[in-house]
Design a protein around this motif. Structure first.
Motif: not given
Length: 347
Positions: A180-186, A240-251, A260-263, A299-304
């Motif tokens: 999970i991206d930026h989980f520490k911030n959450i 894995l891309n389908r999973i990434r999209n599902a996470i990004a689109n989930h509230q 909140l939204h997370c990636t 390192e390059n982008q996250r949500n990837a």
């Protein structure tokens, strides 16, 4: 004397003496007769007494025989009574033994039932403990302990399958590390309770987009390990891309009134890493390469997602060196990455 007196013609005296003679003779005859009678009577009495004695002896013998018979009868009755008593005692002992055996059997049956129930309860407890030891308490997913207990079976199954297939159709396991991206911030912004709610919902999304044959493991913290079988690198990237999209689109819902939204970022690699040399890289090294791909995605982008695959099958490769310096091998082109990131990856 009578004859003499008769010659002297003393008839009176002759008669007297003759009468006396007759009387004496009669007396002697009578006495003789009486003596004979007495002798006969004595013999008769003796015979009678002998007969009586014989009869008494026979009677006594009969009485003694009867007495013996009665005594024998009494002894037989006593013996019969003793036999019946002994038979009764034996029957009682037999009944007591049968009753004891019956009670013993009942006790054994009860004991077996209790042992079976306790064994079943113990088995259930052990199974529960095993399940608890294999399950992450927060997300309900399997944990590392479970993964280590089944991974060798998965690899053995894969080896048996590939042994029967031609080289062009060999199967593989894809190890994908999802973070999970930026989980520490959450956690810092909303608290650890909110972080736990995100983890729970995140795991459900992963479950919804995984197959029953896939292994989904909470690897630690906000990291999850997804092991997918019978997929090529391209098919794994699509999943894995389908999973990434599902996470990004989930509230994500927090405390029922916050959203909140997370990636997430994903790194993956396949086992065997080199199809022609399955023994060159073990599954631990493949997971390390997938973890390295995850770092590249973050390192390059996250949500990837980023996958690492070999671009060559050089026999001189040292697997430990490749895992440790995978960035060098990517730069040299001996390893190849593919990703949903459109810009050129920085290694």
């Amino acid at each position: 004397m009578a004859s003499a007196y008769r010659q002297q013609k003393e008839y009176k005296l002759a008669y007297r003496y003759l009468n006396r003679y007759s009387l004496s003779k009669d007396a002697l005859s009578l006495q003789r007769r009486n003596n004979k009678v007495l002798q006969l009577e004595a013999h008769f009495k003796f015979d009678s007494q002998n007969q009586q004695l014989q009869l008494l002896g026979k009677d006594n013998a009969l009485k003694e025989q009867r007495l013996l018979q009665q005594q024998q009868t009494i002894e037989n009755q006593q013996l019969q009574q003793q036999r019946w008593l002994l038979a009764g005692i034996l029957i009682m002992c037999g009944l007591v033994f049968i009753y004891w055996r019956w009670q013993n059997q009942r006790y054994l049956v009860t004991l077996k039932q209790q042992v079976a129930e306790r064994t079943h309860a113990l088995a259930k407890s052990n199974e529960l403990l095993k399940t608890m030891s294999y399950t992450d308490s927060l997300t309900g997913l399997h944990n590392r302990h479970y993964f280590f207990s089944v991974i060798n079976q998965q690899l053995a199954k894969l080896s048996r399958t590939n042994h029967l297939l031609p080289p062009a159709q060999l199967k593989s396991l894809v190890f994908a590390v999802v973070d999970i991206d930026h989980f520490k911030n959450i956690n810092d912004s909303h608290g650890h309770g909110a972080g736990d709610q995100v983890l729970e919902q995140f795991s459900k999304i992963l479950q919804q987009h995984s197959r029953d044959s896939d292994l989904l493991i909470r690897w630690g913290g906000e990291e999850f390990l997804l092991v997918m079988d019978n997929l090529t690198a391209e098919e794994a990237a699509h999943t894995l891309n389908r999973i990434r999209n599902a996470i990004a689109n989930h509230q994500f819902t927090l405390n029922h009134n916050e959203f909140l939204h997370c990636t997430c970022s994903v790194g993956f690699a396949s086992y065997p890493f080199i199809a022609a040399m399955p023994e060159l890289f073990n599954w631990e090294q493949v997971i390390e390469l997938a973890d390295g791909a995850l770092y590249l995605a973050k390192e390059n982008q996250r949500n990837a997602w980023v996958g690492i695959v070999p671009s060559t099958e050089k026999l001189h490769w040292q697997s430990d060196d490749v895992v440790k310096h995978y960035r060098k091998y990517l730069l040299a082109g001996e390893l190849k990455s593919h990703s949903n990131i459109t810009a050129k990856l920085k290694f």
